[in-house]
Enzyme design. Structure first.
Site, short mmCIF file in Angstrom:
data_model
loop_
_atom_site.label_atom_id
_atom_site.label_comp_id
_atom_site.label_asym_id
_atom_site.label_seq_id
_atom_site.Cartn_x
_atom_site.Cartn_y
_atom_site.Cartn_z
CB ILE A 34 0.85 -3.58 1.78
CG1 ILE A 34 1.03 -3.57 3.28
CG2 ILE A 34 1.22 -2.25 1.16
CD1 ILE A 34 2.48 -3.46 3.72
CD GLU A 103 3.57 3.34 -5.62
OE1 GLU A 103 3.76 2.57 -4.66
OE2 GLU A 103 2.59 4.11 -5.70
CB VAL A 104 7.41 -2.41 -6.57
CG1 VAL A 104 8.43 -3.44 -6.13
CG2 VAL A 104 6.70 -1.80 -5.36
CG HIS A 108 4.14 -5.56 -9.42
ND1 HIS A 108 5.33 -4.88 -9.60
CD2 HIS A 108 3.19 -4.62 -9.28
CE1 HIS A 108 5.10 -3.58 -9.55
NE2 HIS A 108 3.80 -3.40 -9.36
CG HIS A 110 -1.60 -4.37 -9.48
ND1 HIS A 110 -1.52 -3.80 -8.22
CD2 HIS A 110 -0.57 -3.84 -10.19
CE1 HIS A 110 -0.48 -2.99 -8.18
NE2 HIS A 110 0.12 -2.99 -9.36
P1 5GP Z 1 2.81 -0.52 -8.78
O1 5GP Z 1 2.36 0.89 -8.55
O2 5GP Z 1 4.31 -0.64 -8.81
O3 5GP Z 1 2.16 -1.14 -9.98
O4 5GP Z 1 2.26 -1.36 -7.56
C1 5GP Z 1 3.02 -1.64 -6.43
C2 5GP Z 1 2.06 -2.23 -5.40
O5 5GP Z 1 2.81 -2.82 -4.37
C3 5GP Z 1 1.13 -1.21 -4.75
O6 5GP Z 1 -0.22 -1.58 -5.00
C4 5GP Z 1 1.49 -1.27 -3.27
O7 5GP Z 1 0.38 -1.16 -2.42
C5 5GP Z 1 2.16 -2.63 -3.15
N1 5GP Z 1 3.19 -2.70 -2.12
C6 5GP Z 1 4.20 -1.82 -1.90
N2 5GP Z 1 4.97 -2.23 -0.88
C7 5GP Z 1 4.43 -3.39 -0.44
C8 5GP Z 1 4.80 -4.29 0.60
O8 5GP Z 1 5.77 -4.11 1.34
N3 5GP Z 1 4.02 -5.40 0.75
C9 5GP Z 1 2.94 -5.64 -0.04
N4 5GP Z 1 2.25 -6.76 0.19
N5 5GP Z 1 2.57 -4.82 -1.04
C10 5GP Z 1 3.31 -3.70 -1.23
#
Ligand code: 5GP
Length: 129
Positions: A34, A103-104, A108, A110
């Site tokens: 997103i 964050e999530v 996942h 990237h």
């Molecule tokens: P992290 O920091 O956990 O490695 O990455 C989490 C990613 O999830 C971030 O790049 C963020 O932009 C993406 N993200 C968070 N919420 C959403 C969402 O509701 N939809 C989508 N498509 N991506 C999300």
């Protein structure tokens, strides 16, 4: 860390929140990030409930691990970013834990591409022992 069934990616898998889907099979779902950090920024997540790479590696079945890993290359080919599909390559990142800025809390990867991506992490002076 126990798995939080209400995390945003669990909701995306259940179809409670929409996503721009790139690819889906029995083991993986891929969709556009997103907040893209590169011209092409896909996320690839396993269908199962795993918080990070360590959780997945320790607790997923061999079938899930193989299926998920195969999906990564399928997505890279589908997006045309792998060299095998005529692209210029990509960077694959999986954050795990607080220093990584995850964050999530659903595993996942990237998949970033579409421009020269520069050094792997922000250059910072590191004190070498
Ligand atoms: P992290 O920091 O956990 O490695 O990455 C989490 C990613 O999830 C971030 O790049 C963020 O932009 C993406 N993200 C968070 N919420 C959403 C969402 O509701 N939809 C989508 N498509 N991506 C999300």
């Amino acid at each position: 860390m126990s798995y939080d069934k209400e995390n945003i990616f669990a909701k995306i898998i259940r179809g409670e929140i929409p996503c721009d889907k790139i690819y889906e099979d029995d083991y993986a779902l891929s969709f556009e990030d997103i907040r893209p950090q590169a011209p092409s920024h896909a996320l690839i997540i396993p269908k199962g409930e795993y918080t990070d790479v360590n959780d997945f590696s320790a607790n997923a079945s061999n079938e899930e691990i193989v299926g998920f890993n195969r999906a990564i290359a399928i997505v890279a080919d589908k997006l045309g970013i792998s060299e095998q599909s005529g692209g210029n390559g990509y960077r694959l990142i999986a954050n795990a834990g607080k220093d990584s800025h995850q964050e999530v809390p659903h595993l996942h990867f990237h998949l970033l591409a579409g421009r020269p991506l520069g050094p792997m992490v922000l250059a910072e002076k590191i004190k070498l022992k």
